[in-house]
Design an enzyme around this catalytic site. Sequence first.
Site, PDB file in Angstrom:
ATOM      1  N   HIS A   1      -1.031  -1.467  -4.211  1.00  0.00           N
ATOM      2  CA  HIS A   1      -2.343  -1.174  -3.626  1.00  0.00           C
ATOM      3  C   HIS A   1      -2.476   0.343  -3.490  1.00  0.00           C
ATOM      4  O   HIS A   1      -1.669   1.000  -2.824  1.00  0.00           O
ATOM      5  CB  HIS A   1      -2.433  -1.864  -2.263  1.00  0.00           C
TER       6      HIS A   1
ATOM      7  N   HIS B   1      -8.121   0.653  -4.269  1.00  0.00           N
ATOM      8  CA  HIS B   1      -9.038   0.470  -3.139  1.00  0.00           C
ATOM      9  C   HIS B   1      -9.782   1.779  -2.927  1.00  0.00           C
ATOM     10  O   HIS B   1      -9.223   2.750  -2.409  1.00  0.00           O
ATOM     11  CB  HIS B   1      -8.220   0.080  -1.892  1.00  0.00           C
TER      12      HIS B   1
ATOM     13  N   SER C   1       0.840  -1.200   0.000  1.00  0.00           N
ATOM     14  CA  SER C   1       0.000   0.000   0.000  1.00  0.00           C
ATOM     15  C   SER C   1       0.872   1.246   0.000  1.00  0.00           C
ATOM     16  O   SER C   1       1.604   1.513   0.961  1.00  0.00           O
ATOM     17  CB  SER C   1      -0.899   0.017   1.235  1.00  0.00           C
TER      18      SER C   1
ATOM     19  N   MET D   1     -12.025   3.967  -1.185  1.00  0.00           N
ATOM     20  CA  MET D   1     -12.737   4.289   0.065  1.00  0.00           C
ATOM     21  C   MET D   1     -13.495   5.590  -0.160  1.00  0.00           C
ATOM     22  O   MET D   1     -13.106   6.660   0.329  1.00  0.00           O
ATOM     23  CB  MET D   1     -11.727   4.380   1.212  1.00  0.00           C
TER      24      MET D   1
ATOM     25  N   ASP E   1      -4.707   3.375  -2.311  1.00  0.00           N
ATOM     26  CA  ASP E   1      -5.813   3.715  -1.407  1.00  0.00           C
ATOM     27  C   ASP E   1      -6.384   5.094  -1.718  1.00  0.00           C
ATOM     28  O   ASP E   1      -5.826   6.113  -1.295  1.00  0.00           O
ATOM     29  CB  ASP E   1      -5.307   3.710   0.043  1.00  0.00           C
TER      30      ASP E   1
ATOM     31  N   ASP F   1      -6.431  -6.400   4.434  1.00  0.00           N
ATOM     32  CA  ASP F   1      -5.832  -5.067   4.368  1.00  0.00           C
ATOM     33  C   ASP F   1      -5.882  -4.403   5.738  1.00  0.00           C
ATOM     34  O   ASP F   1      -6.965  -4.148   6.266  1.00  0.00           O
ATOM     35  CB  ASP F   1      -6.622  -4.244   3.331  1.00  0.00           C
TER      36      ASP F   1
ATOM     37  N   MET G   1      -9.048   7.863  -1.014  1.00  0.00           N
ATOM     38  CA  MET G   1      -9.958   8.262   0.077  1.00  0.00           C
ATOM     39  C   MET G   1     -10.540   9.630  -0.218  1.00  0.00           C
ATOM     40  O   MET G   1      -9.810  10.528  -0.649  1.00  0.00           O
ATOM     41  CB  MET G   1      -9.191   8.343   1.399  1.00  0.00           C
TER      42      MET G   1
ATOM     43  N   MET H   1     -11.512  -6.139   5.319  1.00  0.00           N
ATOM     44  CA  MET H   1     -10.683  -5.161   6.034  1.00  0.00           C
ATOM     45  C   MET H   1     -10.303  -5.707   7.407  1.00  0.00           C
ATOM     46  O   MET H   1     -11.151  -6.232   8.135  1.00  0.00           O
ATOM     47  CB  MET H   1     -11.437  -3.838   6.212  1.00  0.00           C
TER      48      MET H   1
HETATM   49  C1  DX5 Z   1      -6.423   1.649   5.345  1.00  0.00           C
HETATM   50  C2  DX5 Z   1      -5.915   1.279   3.978  1.00  0.00           C
HETATM   51  C3  DX5 Z   1      -4.787   0.350   3.993  1.00  0.00           C
HETATM   52  C4  DX5 Z   1      -3.544   0.864   4.667  1.00  0.00           C
HETATM   53  C5  DX5 Z   1      -2.739  -0.303   5.148  1.00  0.00           C
HETATM   54  O1  DX5 Z   1      -7.583   2.362   5.227  1.00  0.00           O
HETATM   55  O2  DX5 Z   1      -6.953   0.675   3.232  1.00  0.00           O
HETATM   56  O3  DX5 Z   1      -4.483  -0.113   2.696  1.00  0.00           O
HETATM   57  O4  DX5 Z   1      -2.741   1.652   3.830  1.00  0.00           O
HETATM   58  O5  DX5 Z   1      -1.648   0.171   5.840  1.00  0.00           O
HETATM   59  P1  DX5 Z   1      -0.902  -0.676   6.931  1.00  0.00           P
HETATM   60  O6  DX5 Z   1      -0.348  -1.888   6.258  1.00  0.00           O
HETATM   61  O7  DX5 Z   1       0.122   0.260   7.415  1.00  0.00           O
HETATM   62  O8  DX5 Z   1      -1.907  -1.046   7.991  1.00  0.00           O
HETATM   63 ZN    ZN Z   2      -6.410  -0.330   1.352  1.00  0.00          ZN
END
Ligand code: DX5
Ligand code: ZN
Length: 230
Positions: free
Chosen positions: A35, A74, A9, A76, A37, A179, A39, A145
């Site tokens: 990955h 991903h 990620s 969100m 993310d 994740d 948001m 998750m």
């Molecule tokens: C959280 C994200 C994850 C996050 C994981 O909302 O979806 O992908 O980046 O990070 P680590 O591995 O540091 O928990």
């Molecule tokens: Zn993620």
Amino acid sequence: MVKPIISPSILASDFANLGCNCQKVVDTGDVEWLHLDVMDGHFVPNISFGAPIISALRKQFPKTGDKPIIFDCHMMVSDPEKWIEDIAKAGGDSYTFHFEATKDPNSIIDLIKKHGLKAAMGIKPSTPIEEVYPYADKLDMVLVMTVEPGFGGQKFMADMMPKVEKLRAKYPHLDIEVDGGLGKDTIQPAADAGANVIVAGTSVFKPEDPKEVTSFLKSTVEKAIESRSK
Ligand code: DX5
Ligand code: ZN
């Protein structure tokens, strides 16, 4: 049989050096996916990045070549249908929307596929795994998750593993992604439960030598897959 996949990620990378940071983890040879993310500050209480960053990163990791890096997006976001076209144009490969963000998962799945992307659905920790079953046959991947979505660096929730176990028992060939909080200390229960796609941010991007971590994660998942197939 499913494959072991490590999907670092980029949220845990140094955004000022995103390209070099990603190259370093890709150079481990253990990483076939990244990955990403996305948001929106609405579905989750944080804002990260969107399609422009993905398309910039795609220039560094082009889709041409014999083994292009898979961009595992991903999302969100609220209204996940809004961003499918942008993510497809930016060079995404897989689009994970959240079950909690829509009233109509079927039409989101259809729209994702129409744009040539793989369709995945994610569930937050409070969502029961049974919610996924009606859609599983249409999905390329399910994301369970293992933290509340929104931030990197949180603690792995081992109590999510029964959800992974139930899903794996019903769908032996489905890609199941976990994740949040995954690293050398937490990979074993996730691999044993049946997850084969491992997202890892902090544990892969923070150490000086990512190879030591990526190879440990990958071989742990590989062994768990092998022992299930016996
Ligand atoms: C959280 C994200 C994850 C996050 C994981 O909302 O979806 O992908 O980046 O990070 P680590 O591995 O540091 O928990
Ligand atoms: Zn993620």
